[in-house]
Design an enzyme around this catalytic site. Structure first.
Site, mmCIF file in Angstrom:
data_model
loop_
_atom_site.group_PDB
_atom_site.id
_atom_site.type_symbol
_atom_site.label_atom_id
_atom_site.label_comp_id
_atom_site.label_asym_id
_atom_site.label_seq_id
_atom_site.Cartn_x
_atom_site.Cartn_y
_atom_site.Cartn_z
ATOM 1 N N HIS A 1 67.402 20.003 150.420
ATOM 2 C CA HIS A 1 66.635 20.447 151.578
ATOM 3 C C HIS A 1 65.381 19.584 151.667
ATOM 4 C CE1 HIS A 1 64.889 24.032 154.045
ATOM 5 N NE2 HIS A 1 65.533 23.167 154.804
ATOM 6 N N ASN B 1 72.689 25.398 155.304
ATOM 7 C CA ASN B 1 72.214 24.824 154.036
ATOM 8 C C ASN B 1 73.109 25.255 152.875
ATOM 9 O OD1 ASN B 1 70.189 23.659 155.499
ATOM 10 N ND2 ASN B 1 68.528 24.867 154.644
ATOM 11 N N GLU C 1 77.289 22.881 155.796
ATOM 12 C CA GLU C 1 76.234 21.932 156.143
ATOM 13 C C GLU C 1 75.942 21.002 154.974
ATOM 14 O OE1 GLU C 1 71.878 21.878 158.351
ATOM 15 O OE2 GLU C 1 72.573 23.725 157.393
ATOM 16 N N ASP D 1 73.030 18.111 154.103
ATOM 17 C CA ASP D 1 71.812 17.354 154.414
ATOM 18 C C ASP D 1 71.731 16.175 153.457
ATOM 19 O OD1 ASP D 1 71.070 19.113 156.376
ATOM 20 O OD2 ASP D 1 69.847 20.339 155.064
#
Length: 813
Positions: free
Chosen positions: A356, A312, A341, A343
């Site tokens: 997130h 994250n 990462e 997302d």
């Protein structure tokens, strides 16, 4: 050591006349910016020492320290600040700038009243930062001593009375008998003025810091106790530092580098001061200098390396309400991270956003993340490949936008085709992929199909144009054994299944992903196609409610080349159905359980395929697990919450500090062998254990635990920890030294038995006995201490002696 007489206002020659620095010393009102809504005027001023900046609510108001120049890493323009760009309509970006600090300290964003004032501060700060960065060891010590002189000189008259010296000793973490302190003071006061000035203070400091343990070591090899001849120094390097054959050449090199006197260098001898300078230098550090540059073989397949990985990456705080920021990517890349990462979710106005999922964390634009990655991927620490671990939650339209941004923003950096000449049984090496960004994610096709398509494009470009974009479905096409079930997903991405995923049934194996074109709308979609008779009609499936998962866009799928994400069911299933270029992700609990139940199979799996491990979803505070527990099974990508300092990140930073800090560390040979017999929890021969002896000798200038209490003095002890396989993971500590953080002496030896030294990490922690923990190496070495946040505490260090011997198995740890 330089004299402190007439201590200059600035630390270096030529700085006192610089117009930008003089303007900074006058002080200036600027806006301190924390958010779009928090912008407050403050008066900032460079202090007379030229090394610290203070601020007050207004000019002449009560000021407090803001930062030291030694804390600053770099100065950024307003255009490069995520926060200041959001205020561009309110303030011209040319008036703003950002001060970036070492470690995890938040940036300081400032807006000046004019472009000229902003330029003065940026240029002046950069001048001072460059000066501090280029200081040698002696200059750093002189500056440190100059700082203490100013702190001790309470009335700022350029001299110190004995009362001021007593106060200074408490500030420096020293509890000393008054009579002994007075005798040192009087011996240094050669002018007999009852005060210490300039050079007198230097002599007082030298008497205070006399290293008797170093003097004894020096005299053990010196025939006259005054100097080490070249041959005597060679003997020391061979016997104690274990330099062996290179000792003669190294001795001459070190004398030329550290002997302070011209005559000594000319005669090839080393004085006590030169000997101490060597021991305190990088050459005398516990970290083997030979391991600092890239020294490992970088031509092996990527799965043969531990890869510095972030979890994250966009978060700079906790996992529930924390801020998402491109600063997270900048900081991770600065730390040598080679897997970040991303997302991605649907955002407003057709713009994909990064955050997130299913939490209150803030959101940033996907294109801003890519722009930051493109700028910093190979700028800071490494030009070896960077992996973008893509968690895609977007609809078809925004996936197309993602694919367009990836190709447009990353350009030639993005690996979009296979490496020429690579055999179809192993991944390319970091060396072959230098300067490239690889996408990790879901993929519709296999690598073999991609290569065949590339060859067809080269051989039959005309035929391809005639066929157009229609894709004809072959109902008898043999499906690849791609499981229908999704891989174990990270918390916050999608809900996790209540039970462990099972191996796919024969029915699910009969499914495959294909791209079809809808005759009605003309929009291509991706769906699950059952193998049926030729009378099968795709339109009936398009209208079916079977499609519950996000549809994968072929344009995005095509950008995934070597790192195709797949489900994990069992090691047997992976061997039978998966390829070398596919990668599975595991939660920390799942990975640890696999190591416990099938450790050897996990080792063999990681010898031919990549694995990524991520923290538990219960770690909402962004805490970390111990990465060593996963590395010992050969797991390459152990993702860390890099924003959180502590034990786990110390271990991570310790492993990846070697090999040039490039983010890739070659695994031991027994973790690269697909037939390896190694089990992380039950190691057996041929592993040859070692006996590690650590003599903790002394400490120097240790910082206080609580700086707010002037008269508080630490009672320091040293804790030595080993992290490796379970049998090797242990710790021991010295006794504490009462009321002395300035030059404590322990002289204690700690003994450890290490079964698998190739997987062992050594950590030293200096603690206050009554407080919470803070924060080639053979022979006599100094360990230069870092704060809990990883920032240098120069000149704080501890002096140790390290010895490694064969473990004959006569004793048990």
């Amino acid at each position: 050591m330089a004299s402190l007489q007439d201590t200059p206002a600035f630390p270096g020659p030529g700085l006192s006349t610089d117009q930008d620095l003089l303007l900074m010393q006058e002080g200036m009102m600027m806006r301190k910016v924390r958010s779009k809504n928090w912008k407050k005027l403050r008066h900032f001023r460079l202090q007379n020492d030229g090394m610290t900046v203070w601020h007050a609510r207004q000019a002449g108001g009560r000021a407090k320290p803001t930062f030291s120049i030694s804390d600053v890493e770099r100065i950024r323009l307003g255009h490069d600040s995520e926060l200041l760009r959001n205020l561009a309509e309110e303030f011209p970006l040319e008036q703003g700038f950002t001060i970036v600090f070492h470690g995890r300290r938040p940036n300081l964003d400032l807006i000046a009243n004019s472009v000229e004032e902003a330029q003065s501060w940026m240029q002046g700060l950069q001048l001072l930062v460059d000066f501090v960065t280029n200081m040698d060891q002696q200059e750093r010590l002189d500056q440190w001593l100059r700082d203490w002189f100013q702190r001790g000189d309470k009335n700022q008259d350029g001299r110190m009375s004995f009362q001021e010296v007593q106060r200074l000793l408490h500030l420096m973490n020293v509890e000393m008998d008054r009579e002994y302190a007075l005798s040192l003071f009087q011996a240094a006061d050669v002018s007999q003025s009852d005060t210490l000035e300039g050079e007198e203070f230097v002599q007082f400091y030298k008497a205070l810091t006399k290293r008797t343990e170093v003097q004894e070591l020096f005299e053990n090899f010196s025939s006259d106790g005054q100097k080490l001849t070249l041959l005597e120094f060679v003997d020391f390097l061979r016997e104690e530092q274990k330099e062996q054959d290179r000792a003669p050449d190294l001795a001459l090199e070190l004398i030329n580098r550290y002997e302070p006197s011209d005559s000594g260098r000319l005669r090839h001898v080393l004085s006590v001061d030169g000997f101490l300078s060597y021991l305190c230098s990088k050459d005398g550090s516990i970290f083997n200098p030979a391991c600092l540059p890239i020294y490992q073989d970088m031509t092996q397949p990527m799965n043969h390396y531990f890869i510095n990985s972030s979890h994250n990456t966009y978060l700079v705080a906790d996992q529930l309400c924390g801020q998402s920021s491109i600063e997270g990517y900048i900081r991770a890349l600065k730390r040598g991270c080679r897997c970040v990462e991303v997302d991605v979710w649907d955002g407003p106005s057709g713009e994909p956003v990064v955050y997130h999922g299913h939490t209150l964390t803030s959101r940033i634009l996907f294109k801003d993340v890519l722009a930051t990655v493109a700028q910093y991927a190979f700028q800071v620490t490494s030009d070896y490949p960077l992996i973008l671990s893509l968690e895609n939650h977007c609809t078809w339209e925004q996936q197309e936008t993602m694919a367009r941004y990836l190709t447009e923003i990353l350009g030639e950096q993005l690996l979009s085709t296979t490496v020429n000449g690579m055999p179809l049984n192993q991944l390319p090496s970091p060396e072959q992929l230098r300067g490239k960004i690889l996408l990790k994610g879901k993929k519709l096709t296999t690598l073999e199909e991609d290569i065949e398509e590339e060859e067809n494009e080269e051989l039959q470009p005309e035929l391809e144009r005639e066929q157009g974009s229609e894709v004809e479905l072959d109902p008898f096409l043999e499906p690849e054994p791609e499981p229908e079930l999704e891989p174990e997903l990270e918390p916050g991405h999608e809900p996790e299944p209540e039970s462990e995923p099972q191996e796919p049934s024969s029915r699910s194996k009969d499914k495959q992903e294909k791209v079809v074109k809808c005759p009605l709308s003309g929009l291509p979609i991706c769906c699950q196609i059952m193998v049926q008779t030729p009378s099968f009609n795709p339109e009936s499936l398009l209208l079916s409610k079977q499609i519950a998962k996000p549809i994968l866009c072929p344009a995005l799928s095509a950008l995934v080349v070597y790192l195709k994400s797949v489900s994990f069911y069992s090691f047997t299933h992976s061997k039978e159905h998966y390829h070398f270029y596919e990668i599975s992700s595991f939660s920390e609990a799942k990975a640890k359980n696999l190591i416990k139940e099938a450790g050897n199979e996990f080792v063999q799996h990681n010898a031919w395929q990549l694995s990524r491990v991520y923290p538990s979803g219960l770690r909402t505070d962004s805490s970390n697990y111990n990465p060593q527990e996963l590395w010992i099974a050969g797991c390459q990508m152990v993702a860390m919450n890099m924003q959180t300092a502590g034990l786990a990140m110390d271990i991570c930073d310790g492993l990846f500090r070697q090999n040039g800090g490039c983010g890739y560390v070659l695994k031991p040979d027994f973790l690269r062998d697909t037939q390896s017999s190694f089990h992380p929890h039950r190691p057996i021969s041929p592993f040859q254990g070692k006996r590690l002896l650590v003599q903790v000798i002394s400490g120097q200038q240790l910082p206080k635990v609580d700086d707010t209490k002037e008269r508080s003095i630490v009672d320091p002890l040293v804790k030595v920890e080993i992290f490796g396989i379970r049998a090797d993971t242990t710790w021991k500590e010295t006794s504490y030294v009462e009321n002395n953080g300035f030059n404590p002496y322990w002289g204690q030896t700690l003994c450890f038995h290490v079964l698998v030294p190739e997987l062992a990490v050594l950590r030293f922690v200096v603690k206050d006995y009554n407080w919470r923990p803070r924060h080639g190496f053979i022979g006599y070495r100094h360990i230069h201490l870092l704060s809990r946040d990883g920032i240098s505490l120069h000149p704080a260090s501890i002096f140790v002696y390290i010895c490694i011997r064969e473990d004959l198995g006569q004793e048990k740890s």
